[in-house]
Design a protein around this motif. Sequence first.
Motif, short mmCIF file in Angstrom:
data_model
loop_
_atom_site.label_atom_id
_atom_site.label_comp_id
_atom_site.label_asym_id
_atom_site.label_seq_id
_atom_site.Cartn_x
_atom_site.Cartn_y
_atom_site.Cartn_z
N LYS A 38 0.74 -1.17 -0.01
CA LYS A 38 -0.05 0.05 -0.06
C LYS A 38 0.72 1.06 -0.06
N ALA A 39 0.54 2.02 -1.00
CA ALA A 39 1.12 3.93 -0.59
C ALA A 39 1.04 3.87 1.04
N ALA A 40 2.07 4.44 0.81
CA ALA A 40 2.63 5.70 2.57
C ALA A 40 1.55 6.29 2.64
N LYS A 41 1.17 6.53 3.91
CA LYS A 41 0.19 7.63 3.89
C LYS A 41 1.46 8.99 3.94
#
Length: 219
Positions: A38-41
């Motif tokens: 998942k793309a990092a926040k």
Amino acid sequence: MKLIAHLLIAASAAAAPLFAFAADAAPAPAAHAEAAPKAAKPDLAKGEAMFTAVCAACHGVDGNSAAPTYPKLAQQHPEYLVKQLQEFKSDKRENAIMKGFASMLSDEDMKNVAYFVSAKKAKTGASTDKNLVMLGERIYRGGIADRQIAACAGCHSPNGAGIPAQFPRLAGQHADYAVAQLTAFRDGVRKNSVQMTQVAAKLNDREIKAVADYIAGLR
């Protein structure tokens, strides 16, 4: 029974295509398939620290620059801000000062900064030239049909909110900054938007000033 079997075979043959391409074999499921990362926040705390240290001197601590030559960044779409920083860094958008700052940032830094400042509320502006603001409104909302100049509202929305990830927010932007950017697009100095170059190329100085003054009062 033989007749029935014969008929069934004949019907099956008739239904089959005359020829067919061999279907690709379905890939076997991986024994240990891994989920896509998942793309990092964005890290807003890191974004604030970097914005305060690097950007605030020109753009204000909350992204609302006091100097009319520096753009307001508060409430701007973060995807647009990241794109501009990347293009300053790569020289697709030329600006010696911003090149120096952007070159210090990784893509993650840019994302953190962009999401931090976009969460700040933009301060409203105001139009100042009553003689030009009506012309600016006509161009912004309706374009100039006989010269094939598109309405600004078509991309930046009637209230100047823009369209996230596609077109920037304009509402309340400093008129001086908007004039400088429209002029740069028109004169081929700013080259990172073909669409804006084509639109601005058809505007004269008075029309650019009128549109910029109208934008400053949008809310």
